[in-house]
Design an enzyme around this catalytic site. Structure first.
Site, PDB file in Angstrom:
ATOM      1  N   HIS A  52       0.854  -1.186   0.000  1.00 14.34           N
ATOM      2  CA  HIS A  52       0.000   0.000   0.000  1.00 14.34           C
ATOM      3  C   HIS A  52       0.894   1.241   0.000  1.00 14.34           C
ATOM      4  CE1 HIS A  52      -3.827  -2.053   1.851  1.00 14.34           C
ATOM      5  NE2 HIS A  52      -3.369  -2.662   0.762  1.00 14.34           N
ATOM      6  N   GLU A  54       1.002   3.882   1.795  1.00 13.90           N
ATOM      7  CA  GLU A  54       1.508   4.304   3.110  1.00 13.90           C
ATOM      8  C   GLU A  54       2.692   3.448   3.557  1.00 13.90           C
ATOM      9  OE1 GLU A  54      -1.663   3.573   2.226  1.00 13.90           O
ATOM     10  OE2 GLU A  54      -3.066   4.231   3.769  1.00 13.90           O
ATOM     11  N   CYS A  82      -6.109   1.824   5.878  1.00 11.12           N
ATOM     12  CA  CYS A  82      -6.686   0.546   6.298  1.00 11.12           C
ATOM     13  C   CYS A  82      -6.084   0.147   7.655  1.00 11.12           C
ATOM     14  CB  CYS A  82      -6.397  -0.524   5.247  1.00 11.12           C
ATOM     15  SG  CYS A  82      -4.667  -1.059   5.199  1.00 11.12           S
ATOM     16  N   CYS A  85      -2.200  -0.232   7.540  1.00 16.34           N
ATOM     17  CA  CYS A  85      -1.484   1.042   7.414  1.00 16.34           C
ATOM     18  C   CYS A  85      -1.657   1.916   8.650  1.00 16.34           C
ATOM     19  CB  CYS A  85      -1.939   1.775   6.159  1.00 16.34           C
ATOM     20  SG  CYS A  85      -1.447   0.903   4.650  1.00 16.34           S
TER      21      CYS A  85
HETATM   22 ZN   LIG Z   1      -3.379   0.206   3.720  1.00 15.64          ZN
END
Ligand SMILES: [Zn+2]
Length: 148
Positions: A52, A54, A82, A85
């Site tokens: 991801h 991040e 999420c 993250c």
């Molecule tokens: Zn994430």
């Protein structure tokens, strides 16, 4: 630079990710007004479910600063983080979290498990939601529209 300008850079990273066929999410990490790391989603490109924006930006920033603690760093991301993250942002000791669109389906800050508010979360950044929200939301909407 002001907060919206850093979010503009995150949006640019999101657009680039979208052009590469990824879900268009982008992230920028800043310290003392200076960009330390920029990343877009790369889960498909890297065949890595943890890639991801991040996570990639946190890794790059930690490398750049030579420390696993990103003290005094602020993170800008186009979509509500999420669970994975949000936890990583906490572990990294990010000072301020700015995000664009809310994500009721997959988010974990104001949605879902609200990780940063959980008693098991030991570092809570200051949270600033809805920064450049409409543009981040439009980017995602257009992306999913063209995929259908
Ligand atoms: Zn994430």
């Amino acid at each position: 630079m002001t907060a919206p300008s850093f979010m503009d850079m995150a949006l640019e990273a999101a657009k680039k990710a979208g052009q590469a066929g990824e879900v268009p999410i982008g992230c920028v990490i800043v310290r003392d007004g200076e960009v330390i790391a920029t990343a877009g989603n790369r889960t498909l490109t890297d065949r890595d479910p943890t890639a991801h924006a991040e996570i990639l930006a946190l890794r790059a920033a930690a490398q750049a600063l030579g420390s696993e603690r990103l003290t005094g760093c602020d993170l800008y991301v186009t979509l509500e983080p999420c669970t994975m993250c949000a936890a990583a942002i906490s572990f990294a000791r990010i000072r301020r979290l700015y995000y664009g669109a809310s994500d009721p389906k997959g988010g974990a800050v104001e949605s879902g498990v609200r990780f940063l508010a959980a008693p098991t979360c030991h570092h809570r950044p200051e949270v600033y939601p809805s920064v450049g929200e409409s543009r981040a939301a439009a980017l995602l909407r257009d992306f999913f529209k063209t995929r259908r």
